[in-house]
Design a protein around this motif. Sequence first.
Motif, short mmCIF file in Angstrom:
data_model
loop_
_atom_site.label_atom_id
_atom_site.label_comp_id
_atom_site.label_asym_id
_atom_site.label_seq_id
_atom_site.Cartn_x
_atom_site.Cartn_y
_atom_site.Cartn_z
N ASN A 246 0.83 -1.21 0.00
CA ASN A 246 0.00 0.00 0.00
C ASN A 246 0.86 1.26 0.00
O ASN A 246 0.53 2.25 -0.64
N SER A 247 1.99 1.20 0.73
CA SER A 247 2.88 2.35 0.76
C SER A 247 3.49 2.59 -0.62
O SER A 247 3.57 3.73 -1.08
N ARG A 250 1.43 4.46 -3.30
CA ARG A 250 1.25 5.91 -3.25
C ARG A 250 2.04 6.60 -4.36
O ARG A 250 1.85 7.78 -4.62
#
Length: 282
Positions: A246-247, A250
């Motif tokens: 998920n990081s 970004r």
Amino acid sequence: MSGTNSERELIAEGPAIILVEPQLGENIGMVARAMANFGLAELRLVNPRDGWPSEKARSAASKADHVIDGTKVYDTLEDAIRDMNFVYATTARERYGFKPVRSPVFAAATLREKFKAGEKTGILFGRERWGLSNEEVALADEIVTFPVNPAFASLNIAQAVLLMSYDWMKSGMDDVEETRFQPVEQRPSTKEQVFGLFEHIEEALDARGYFHPPEKKPKMVDNLRAVLSRRGFTEQEISVVRGVINSLDRFPRKHSKAAADSADRPSADMTGPGALENDVEE
């Protein structure tokens, strides 16, 4: 290894540690630290060379202040053990005499029994350079010696106290394999969670042009899943991995210049020797 916690119960009991003519304050401080590590608190000094109190000892004790503050000083060994019922003398040298010679495990068990019976006991440790004299050993009831390399039996005084203190602590444990803390309990993941991890990683890699050339994608996916399923994940571990993905998400995906360049580069790192697709046999 740090582990000082003033909020937990402080164990301070057991036999007195008696240092005969210790020289350096730093060594006394390290002895105090070793004692505190394993629940001993009573330290007696016989004629310390540099006097007492000692700021060097306090500094080296690493906050074992309860041991340093309670330290007593005596002019002679006889005075230091006069009130005791039973005393061990530690030595690594072979002694000729009539006193029983015990292992640290046996000695610790004996001291524990006498402690429970209300007897006052002590353990003698000699000078840093040459230990205890025969006359000093003669004042003890028994000898305790450590199983060390016979060709190199010299122990630092703090090391010797640490070894004896460790066996003292173990002698009071119902289970010697018991530990003071346990890892955080984790639940094993379900297959559904593992499948979700597969899909999450594969989608993120696909968006960045990782599966190149396209015809090799099925095999690369199989190999990737084989690696990720090699051991059983816990729920928390899957959450960690998906948090990493998920990081990364970004940042721009397939429309970024880096992703485009990666897709156009030769794919030797993905298909050559040692690559992911070669990690699992056909």
